[in-house]
Each structure stands twice: as C-alpha cells, then as structure tokens.
Enzyme design. Structure first.
Site, short mmCIF file in Angstrom:
data_model
loop_
_atom_site.label_atom_id
_atom_site.label_comp_id
_atom_site.label_asym_id
_atom_site.label_seq_id
_atom_site.Cartn_x
_atom_site.Cartn_y
_atom_site.Cartn_z
N THR A 240 0.84 -1.20 0.00
CA THR A 240 0.00 0.00 0.00
C THR A 240 0.87 1.25 0.00
OG1 THR A 240 -1.73 -1.17 1.21
CG2 THR A 240 -1.81 1.24 1.25
N CYS A 328 25.22 6.80 6.39
CA CYS A 328 24.93 5.37 6.42
C CYS A 328 26.11 4.53 6.91
CB CYS A 328 24.49 4.89 5.04
SG CYS A 328 22.94 5.65 4.52
#
Length: 413
Positions: A240, A328
C-alpha cells in the site's frame, strides 16, 4: 534533551534535509482527513489514486521523465537494490560493473551478491575522485547484466560522466543504472536527453520526508519487481502506497525544479566562499575531489593533523552539524572507502569532514562556523599524536563539554 532546530547550524544536507514547509502543508490532509486506501473501490479511497498520480507527475517533471516511467519505493536503498536485482533476473547474466566509491546501498548489495556467485567489477577512480571513461570500456562486456554508476558522490560531490557511460552501455546492449540520489534537485537532469535505463531518487535528500523514494525505469525496459505483493505501482512494487509522504515528495520535487537556478548560483557561491575561507584561515587544510566537476553544495576537506571524529564533537557542542562522510556508515571506525579509493592515506581520510549546504542555509550559518572552526582545528592539532607529549581525547566527556575529557596517554585503560 532535544536540541531545537532554531539553535542549530545545519551543514549536513547530503545526509538528510529539512522537510520543506510547503511539503509538510501538502501532506497533512492525507494524514488527518483523506486517509483512505487508494486501491479501494469506494470513492473515499479511490479518490486518493489521482493524488498519487499528480505527485508522480511532479517527480517525473524534475528529471524530464514520463510519469508512467516512475514508481514509488520506500528509500534510495530499495530503488538501488531493485534496479540491480531486476537486471540480473531479466538478463540472466551474472556480471555487475560499478565503481569503488558507490554508496553502501550499492556497495553492500554487490558484496552480498558476490557471496552468491555473481561477478562484480569495481572500477577505480582517479585521485581527484573522477572516473576515467576508459575504465568503463575495459569493464563492460557482453556478459555484463548491468553497469551502475552514481551520478554524484555523496561524500565528495564529484560528478561522474553518466550520460557518456549510459550511451556506451546502450551501444553494447548492457543495462545502465545510476544512483542519482545526491544529484537530483542540485543539478539539471533530463532523462529524455540520455540513455539511462534506471535512475534512483529519494525524498529526504531534497526536502521531503524520510521513507519515500522512486525508481525511474525507461519505457520498454524489462523490469522484475523486487517487492512482490499487490498490483500497486502498475505491478512494479507491491505494498500500500505511503500516500502522505508521496504527496510531500511530489511537492518537494516541484520546489526543487523551481530552485535549480538558486542551487547553482547562490548556494554555489556560498559554498565557494566557505571553502575559500577554510583554506585561507586554516593552514594545511586540503580539499578532496575535483574542484569544478562536483555538486554546487558540497565540501570535503581534510584538516590534516586533526581527527574528524573529535572535530565533529566540538562542532556539535556549538550546535553545528556536519559529518565525516556518509551518514549510512556513521559509527564505523574504518576510514571512508571513498577516500581510500581516491588514494588518500588513512590518516588524511580520518581527518576529513564533509560540509553540505541547502536552500535553507545562509551567510549567517557560514560565518558562525568560520568564527569557531579555526580555533577548534588548532586545539585538536595541539593534541595530535605526532606531538611528543601525546594526549588523547575521551570522546564521551568532551561531548558533554567536560575539559577533563582530555587525558594523558598513561591514563587510558
């Protein structure tokens, strides 16, 4: 205790960016009022479908794409992983060509694929961080499933000859992907004018929320879904849709397109003034990367003789945000793989700080940093291990503003 954004000087925009107020305003109704599922048959849900398509068109417009060539993802990492995985599946080939300086989203994925038997060629870069096109000519062949080269490096800002590489790959029947996460919204990109097959974008690098990205897939490029589930995103990505964030992402792309001239004039001039002052005021400071062939907002500078980790703690005490490289890889004690690939010594790599600006930075931010930075570097150099009476810094105490954090070597357990 939380630090108020009004108190900080934020110079780490290659890590993430402030969400534009206009993007926040655009997304709020889809959190509070229009929260239906866009795949539902009833109007309360299905009306959201048009909103997603409007955002898709905004994202596509920023890079000159057809909206049908854009599908939404959860991150730049997902977009990168999806592009490479699809190429391997649709071509049946087992060779990947990339560079030695890619973001961990590409680097770590390729390392994992190597363990599964895939061949990966990591093209070297030159000392200024640029890529010699002859390396591409040597590495790419008929066995190559995909060549993936970032449009601009996240640590140095160095820009790669993506359009030339894409053209070469197309002539040799090889798919080409670019991680354009750092480039989109900072420099003009028009996929209609090049041969790029797939291109990764993410929202939080251009003033949209975290948790939303996109992958451009050129028409007639075969694509195998990476996230498999429902028929969302024309069957290219199940799950979704993150409606509110997609709406904000679209608005942020619209704003980025409007602000491209500002990025390449005012922000570039601000960066250049900041950089020139650093080199002038702080001896033995060296800029990493090509001086011209780079993004307009990025500075990678080595303060030789000072540890970047400790310098960042001092800056943080004054509410100035910068980084030692990719967010990161924060927490790793290893020197940046990007800087090592450029031939920097581990010592110089560990002395490197990245400053990255955005639309929301001003002369005041730069002036505040320049007021404090030279003294901080001088302080750390005076404590450098190259000194005879070598001292080291207890990072936890220094971070708390406690000068007793500076300890003689003999007291370190």
């Amino acid at each position: 205790m939380n630090v108020s954004p009004k108190e900080i000087v934020y110079l780490d925009n290659n890590a993430t960016t402030q969400v534009a107020p206009e993007a926040v305003e655009a997304m709020v109704p889809y959190l509070k009022e229009f929260w239906g599922n866009p795949s539902s048959a009833y109007r309360f849900g299905s009306q959201i479908h048009k909103i997603i398509e409007d955002a898709r068109a905004q994202v596509a417009s920023l890079i000159g794409a057809d909206p049908k060539e854009i599908f939404f993802t959860s991150s730049g990492t997902e977009s990168d992983n999806a592009a490479i995985t699809s190429a391997l599946e649709t071509t049946g080939r087992k060779k990947i060509v990339t560079t030695a300086v890619e973001h961990s989203a590409i680097k770590k994925h390729c390392e994992a694929l190597q363990k599964k038997g895939f061949q990966v060629v990591y093209m070297p870069v030159k000392p200024d961080g640029t890529l010699d096109f002859r390396e591409v000519q040597k590495a790419v062949d008929e066995d190559t499933a995909i060549c993936s080269v970032m449009w601009a490096n996240n640590e140095t800002g160095v820009i790669f000859p993506v359009e030339e590489i894409a053209e070469f790959c197309k002539l040799h029947g090889v798919l080409f992907h670019t991680d354009a996460v750092q480039a989109v919204g900072k420099i003009p990109i028009d996929v209609k004018k090049n041969k790029v097959d797939m291109l990764s974008i993410v929202g939080h690098k251009l003033h949209a929320p975290k948790g939303v990205g996109a992958l451009y897939v050129r028409k007639r490029t075969r694509f195998a879904p990476y996230v498999i589930g429902g028929a969302q995103e024309s069957g290219k990505r199940g799950g979704t849709e993150n409606v509110a964030s997609i709406v904000a992402f679209g608005k942020a792309c619209e704003l980025a397109k409007q602000r491209l001239d500002d990025e390449n004039t005012r922000i570039r001039a601000l960066r250049d003034r900041f950089e020139a002052a650093i080199v002038s005021k702080i001896p033995n400071s060296v800029i990493n990367g090509h001086k011209q062939q780079r993004l307009p907002n990025t500075i990678s500078v080595a303060f030789n003789g000072a540890e970047a980790h400790e310098l960042l703690l001092l800056l943080d005490q004054q509410n100035i945000c910068a980084s030692a490289g990719s967010a990161c890889t924060t927490g790793s004690l290893d020197p940046s793989h990007v800087l090592l690939a450029m031939g920097l010594t581990p010592e110089r790599a560990r002395a490197t700080v990245r400053f990255s600006l955005s639309f929301y930075n001003s002369d005041k931010d730069v002036d505040r940093t320049l007021e404090l930075l030279p003294g901080m570097v001088e302080k750390l150099r005076s404590l450098s291990p190259v000194k005879k009476d070598f001292k080291v810094i207890d990072s936890q105490k220094l971070h708390a503003g406690d000068n007793s954090g500076i300890l003689p070597t003999a007291q370190i357990a």
